[in-house]
Design a protein around this motif. Sequence first.
Motif, PDB file in Angstrom:
ATOM      1  N   ILE A 322       0.877  -1.173   0.000  1.00 17.29           N
ATOM      2  CA  ILE A 322       0.000   0.000   0.000  1.00 17.29           C
ATOM      3  C   ILE A 322       0.915   1.223   0.000  1.00 17.29           C
ATOM      4  CG2 ILE A 322      -1.851   1.219   1.174  1.00 17.29           C
ATOM      5  CD1 ILE A 322      -2.544  -1.651   0.204  1.00 17.29           C
ATOM      6  N   TYR A 323       0.746   2.078  -0.995  1.00 15.19           N
ATOM      7  CA  TYR A 323       1.650   3.212  -1.202  1.00 15.19           C
ATOM      8  C   TYR A 323       0.978   4.501  -0.743  1.00 15.19           C
ATOM      9  CZ  TYR A 323       4.629   6.502  -3.847  1.00 15.19           C
ATOM     10  OH  TYR A 323       5.460   7.520  -4.222  1.00 15.19           O
ATOM     11  N   ALA A 324       1.674   5.290   0.083  1.00 14.16           N
ATOM     12  CA  ALA A 324       1.163   6.579   0.568  1.00 14.16           C
ATOM     13  C   ALA A 324       2.057   7.693   0.054  1.00 14.16           C
ATOM     14  CB  ALA A 324       1.120   6.594   2.095  1.00 14.16           C
ATOM     15  N   GLY A 325       1.460   8.667  -0.619  1.00 11.20           N
ATOM     16  CA  GLY A 325       2.187   9.832  -1.124  1.00 11.20           C
ATOM     17  C   GLY A 325       1.529  11.110  -0.660  1.00 11.20           C
ATOM     18  N   SER A 326       2.208  12.239  -0.861  1.00  9.48           N
ATOM     19  CA  SER A 326       1.695  13.508  -0.358  1.00  9.48           C
ATOM     20  C   SER A 326       2.200  14.660  -1.217  1.00  9.48           C
ATOM     21  CB  SER A 326       2.142  13.714   1.093  1.00  9.48           C
ATOM     22  OG  SER A 326       1.810  14.999   1.556  1.00  9.48           O
ATOM     23  N   PHE A 327       1.401  15.735  -1.267  1.00  8.99           N
ATOM     24  CA  PHE A 327       1.829  16.985  -1.889  1.00  8.99           C
ATOM     25  C   PHE A 327       2.330  17.993  -0.857  1.00  8.99           C
ATOM     26  CE2 PHE A 327      -1.368  15.340  -4.936  1.00  8.99           C
ATOM     27  CZ  PHE A 327      -0.574  15.317  -6.077  1.00  8.99           C
ATOM     28  N   SER A 328       2.366  17.601   0.420  1.00  8.03           N
ATOM     29  CA  SER A 328       2.720  18.541   1.474  1.00  8.03           C
ATOM     30  C   SER A 328       4.153  19.030   1.375  1.00  8.03           C
ATOM     31  CB  SER A 328       2.486  17.897   2.849  1.00  8.03           C
ATOM     32  OG  SER A 328       1.118  17.646   3.064  1.00  8.03           O
ATOM     33  N   LYS A 329       5.078  18.151   1.006  1.00 10.09           N
ATOM     34  CA  LYS A 329       6.478  18.560   0.939  1.00 10.09           C
ATOM     35  C   LYS A 329       6.799  19.272  -0.367  1.00 10.09           C
ATOM     36  CE  LYS A 329       7.078  16.409   4.802  1.00 10.09           C
ATOM     37  NZ  LYS A 329       5.703  15.930   4.941  1.00 10.09           N
ATOM     38  N   SER A 330       6.066  18.948  -1.428  1.00  9.78           N
ATOM     39  CA  SER A 330       6.391  19.516  -2.730  1.00  9.78           C
ATOM     40  C   SER A 330       5.601  20.784  -3.049  1.00  9.78           C
ATOM     41  CB  SER A 330       6.154  18.480  -3.833  1.00  9.78           C
ATOM     42  OG  SER A 330       4.863  17.909  -3.724  1.00  9.78           O
ATOM     43  N   ILE A 331       4.413  20.952  -2.487  1.00  9.09           N
ATOM     44  CA  ILE A 331       3.646  22.188  -2.712  1.00  9.09           C
ATOM     45  C   ILE A 331       3.719  23.031  -1.447  1.00  9.09           C
ATOM     46  CG2 ILE A 331       1.416  23.181  -3.292  1.00  9.09           C
ATOM     47  CD1 ILE A 331       0.808  20.796  -5.010  1.00  9.09           C
ATOM     48  N   PHE A 332       2.964  22.686  -0.421  1.00  6.83           N
ATOM     49  CA  PHE A 332       3.113  23.319   0.890  1.00  6.83           C
ATOM     50  C   PHE A 332       2.326  22.494   1.902  1.00  6.83           C
ATOM     51  CE2 PHE A 332      -0.035  25.827  -1.551  1.00  6.83           C
ATOM     52  CZ  PHE A 332      -1.192  25.558  -0.834  1.00  6.83           C
ATOM     53  N   PRO A 333       2.754  22.493   3.183  1.00  6.57           N
ATOM     54  CA  PRO A 333       2.123  21.612   4.171  1.00  6.57           C
ATOM     55  C   PRO A 333       0.665  21.929   4.427  1.00  6.57           C
ATOM     56  CG  PRO A 333       3.705  23.100   5.219  1.00  6.57           C
ATOM     57  CD  PRO A 333       3.914  23.209   3.740  1.00  6.57           C
ATOM     58  N   GLY A 334       0.269  23.210   4.285  1.00  9.84           N
ATOM     59  CA  GLY A 334      -1.120  23.565   4.496  1.00  9.84           C
ATOM     60  C   GLY A 334      -2.062  23.020   3.438  1.00  9.84           C
ATOM     61  N   MET A 335      -1.516  22.474   2.341  1.00  9.71           N
ATOM     62  CA  MET A 335      -2.349  21.895   1.302  1.00  9.71           C
ATOM     63  C   MET A 335      -3.165  20.725   1.839  1.00  9.71           C
ATOM     64  SD  MET A 335      -3.603  21.279  -1.630  1.00  9.71           S
ATOM     65  CE  MET A 335      -3.007  22.867  -2.109  1.00  9.71           C
ATOM     66  N   ARG A 336      -2.571  19.920   2.739  1.00  6.13           N
ATOM     67  CA  ARG A 336      -3.251  18.770   3.320  1.00  6.13           C
ATOM     68  C   ARG A 336      -3.903  17.915   2.247  1.00  6.13           C
ATOM     69  NH1 ARG A 336      -0.207  18.332   6.150  1.00  6.13           N
ATOM     70  NH2 ARG A 336      -1.269  16.471   6.842  1.00  6.13           N
ATOM     71  N   LEU A 337      -3.115  17.491   1.281  1.00  8.09           N
ATOM     72  CA  LEU A 337      -3.627  16.644   0.216  1.00  8.09           C
ATOM     73  C   LEU A 337      -2.600  15.564  -0.080  1.00  8.09           C
ATOM     74  CD1 LEU A 337      -6.202  16.568  -1.495  1.00  8.09           C
ATOM     75  CD2 LEU A 337      -4.963  17.766  -3.291  1.00  8.09           C
ATOM     76  N   GLY A 338      -3.019  14.326   0.005  1.00  7.35           N
ATOM     77  CA  GLY A 338      -2.160  13.190  -0.289  1.00  7.35           C
ATOM     78  C   GLY A 338      -2.966  12.120  -1.001  1.00  7.35           C
ATOM     79  N   TYR A 339      -2.413  10.911  -1.068  1.00  4.55           N
ATOM     80  CA  TYR A 339      -3.113   9.847  -1.784  1.00  4.55           C
ATOM     81  C   TYR A 339      -2.598   8.487  -1.345  1.00  4.55           C
ATOM     82  CZ  TYR A 339       1.109  10.717  -4.537  1.00  4.55           C
ATOM     83  OH  TYR A 339       2.411  10.949  -4.914  1.00  4.55           O
ATOM     84  N   LEU A 340      -3.453   7.504  -1.471  1.00  5.26           N
ATOM     85  CA  LEU A 340      -3.114   6.101  -1.256  1.00  5.26           C
ATOM     86  C   LEU A 340      -3.245   5.363  -2.579  1.00  5.26           C
ATOM     87  CD1 LEU A 340      -5.018   5.288   2.069  1.00  5.26           C
ATOM     88  CD2 LEU A 340      -2.540   5.086   1.734  1.00  5.26           C
ATOM     89  N   VAL A 341      -2.340   4.422  -2.809  1.00  2.60           N
ATOM     90  CA  VAL A 341      -2.411   3.559  -3.986  1.00  2.60           C
ATOM     91  C   VAL A 341      -2.362   2.115  -3.496  1.00  2.60           C
ATOM     92  CG1 VAL A 341      -1.408   2.977  -6.222  1.00  2.60           C
ATOM     93  CG2 VAL A 341      -1.157   5.299  -5.315  1.00  2.60           C
ATOM     94  N   GLY A 342      -3.318   1.318  -3.927  1.00  8.68           N
ATOM     95  CA  GLY A 342      -3.362  -0.071  -3.503  1.00  8.68           C
ATOM     96  C   GLY A 342      -4.353  -0.857  -4.339  1.00  8.68           C
ATOM     97  N   PRO A 343      -4.479  -2.139  -4.072  1.00  9.51           N
ATOM     98  CA  PRO A 343      -5.446  -2.960  -4.806  1.00  9.51           C
ATOM     99  C   PRO A 343      -6.861  -2.417  -4.639  1.00  9.51           C
ATOM    100  CG  PRO A 343      -3.917  -4.335  -3.582  1.00  9.51           C
ATOM    101  CD  PRO A 343      -3.673  -2.928  -3.128  1.00  9.51           C
ATOM    102  N   PRO A 344      -7.727  -2.603  -5.640  1.00  7.33           N
ATOM    103  CA  PRO A 344      -9.092  -2.062  -5.573  1.00  7.33           C
ATOM    104  C   PRO A 344      -9.854  -2.455  -4.310  1.00  7.33           C
ATOM    105  CG  PRO A 344      -8.618  -2.825  -7.796  1.00  7.33           C
ATOM    106  CD  PRO A 344      -7.451  -3.249  -6.943  1.00  7.33           C
ATOM    107  N   SER A 345      -9.659  -3.681  -3.830  1.00  7.40           N
ATOM    108  CA  SER A 345     -10.403  -4.109  -2.637  1.00  7.40           C
ATOM    109  C   SER A 345      -9.971  -3.325  -1.405  1.00  7.40           C
ATOM    110  CB  SER A 345     -10.212  -5.610  -2.400  1.00  7.40           C
ATOM    111  OG  SER A 345      -8.825  -5.933  -2.289  1.00  7.40           O
ATOM    112  N   PHE A 346      -8.674  -3.010  -1.308  1.00  7.96           N
ATOM    113  CA  PHE A 346      -8.208  -2.181  -0.192  1.00  7.96           C
ATOM    114  C   PHE A 346      -8.732  -0.753  -0.328  1.00  7.96           C
ATOM    115  CE2 PHE A 346      -5.260   1.145   1.088  1.00  7.96           C
ATOM    116  CZ  PHE A 346      -5.237   0.961   2.459  1.00  7.96           C
ATOM    117  N   ILE A 347      -8.616  -0.181  -1.529  1.00  6.85           N
ATOM    118  CA  ILE A 347      -9.057   1.190  -1.745  1.00  6.85           C
ATOM    119  C   ILE A 347     -10.553   1.322  -1.446  1.00  6.85           C
ATOM    120  CG2 ILE A 347      -9.404   2.969  -3.503  1.00  6.85           C
ATOM    121  CD1 ILE A 347      -6.527   2.767  -2.505  1.00  6.85           C
ATOM    122  N   ALA A 348     -11.337   0.304  -1.777  1.00  8.06           N
ATOM    123  CA  ALA A 348     -12.780   0.357  -1.495  1.00  8.06           C
ATOM    124  C   ALA A 348     -13.033   0.467   0.000  1.00  8.06           C
ATOM    125  CB  ALA A 348     -13.473  -0.880  -2.067  1.00  8.06           C
ATOM    126  N   GLU A 349     -12.290  -0.297   0.801  1.00  7.57           N
ATOM    127  CA  GLU A 349     -12.436  -0.222   2.254  1.00  7.57           C
ATOM    128  C   GLU A 349     -11.980   1.130   2.785  1.00  7.57           C
ATOM    129  OE1 GLU A 349     -13.778  -2.456   4.545  1.00  7.57           O
ATOM    130  OE2 GLU A 349     -14.559  -3.217   2.648  1.00  7.57           O
TER     131      GLU A 349
END
Length: 484
Positions: A322-349
Amino acid sequence: MSIPVEAFFLTAGPGGTLQRRIRAMVTEGILAGRFRPGQRMPSSRGLAEHLGVSRITVTLAYADLVSSDYLTARGRSGYYVSDNAPRAPEFPAAARPQEEVDYAALSSARFTRAMAGVDRPGDWERFPYPFIYGQADPTLFDHQNWRACALRALGRRDFDSLTSDYYERDDPLLIEQILRVILPRRGIAAGAEEVLLTMGAQNALWLAATVLLAPGRRAVVENPCYPGLRRILQTCGAGVASVDVDEGGLPVRLPPADVVFTTASHQCPTNATMPLERRLALLEAASREDFVVVEDDYEFEMSFLKPVSPALKSLDKGGRVIYAGSFSKSIFPGMRLGYLVGPPSFIAEARALRSMVLKHPPGHSQRTVAYFLAEGHYDALINRMRAAFKRRRQVMEEAIAEAGLRVAGQGGFGGSSFWMAAPEGVDTEDLGRRLRAEGVLIEPGRGFFDPAREARNFYRLAYSSIPPNRIPEGIARIGRALGR
């Protein structure tokens, strides 16, 4: 009846333009009930003279208030508080209730205990030497193009993205940009059903931990590790084992686990990078011993010394990462926007869990970032940050060597910090308190460690928000505080 001009005053401090501050002053008076419908406002000339501003500034503020129906203009008579102006509810003043419930006892204080020892100065900008992690440097940010993208996202064509309730869905334009621009750089191939937007990386880790762990299940974390992850795991009820990292990051020989958390590409906080052979061995162990790996790839964009290794997720053949990424370090921390990447069954949960808590990140933020990526501004920002960080790192290395300080882990790809070791016997929390009086902020290392195996003589020095011309003196002050 006229409102006396003495009823108006501009308070000191930030608050936007003079025109906006005058508008705020008038609306606050109306909503508070001090200015009543039908009362005549001071003339624009009189109010301008009283406030010490230009008459056109007051005239424009009045015109704006008329358009919002707070004021009404009556020919040559002047401006009056509108009969249709919003009014505050006229409730009788209520006494504050006595607190009869001990909520700390009711919740076993499990959340406040997890946050104990967290010390993040909100006024870090007033310190001349802020070696603290994750803060943005406004001189590097692309204000103009960010503003243009934000305004575009406010337009009529994007009205639905701004105002609609996406329910469990995400902005398809931003998902497309993540799939086309962000993930391929990490060697990750995914479909839209395998990506979930989050409110930053910490929210992503919380979602992953909550979905994957429960009382009776076991987690393995790195030692030292990201303090936010340790706090999340303290409250989820699972058993947690800490494994000491080495120069290659997390070792593969692990205690029994259901979920393993790792910062393989850029270990937090030591900056170690897990070699390819170890990554393959970890994935083999995950398949053999039946555990899931959560990869926090929090700083992959900040690679400027040499190309970063492919993500652990890119090597995953069994859907165990399960992969976790973020825009906080590359844009700015107040953005509070990130993402998870994983199999569809995990993402659904994870999507269902997110929906219970916050439904989805704000639509305007999602669409603004989508445009920022699509128009190439994100890549330009990353290149500018890499060049600046490379320069700052060089200055840091020279200053650290000059001061005789010891680097415990600096990594080979870049990043935005150094992991430092003070001499044995030095408590860096005490060191940090002494340095604050010198205008220097450091991050003591205690919170990164398992409390059972903590080391008090480590600390982190970050350079994302400190101007390079201040670095040598700041490092010199640390050296003097350590008796160097």
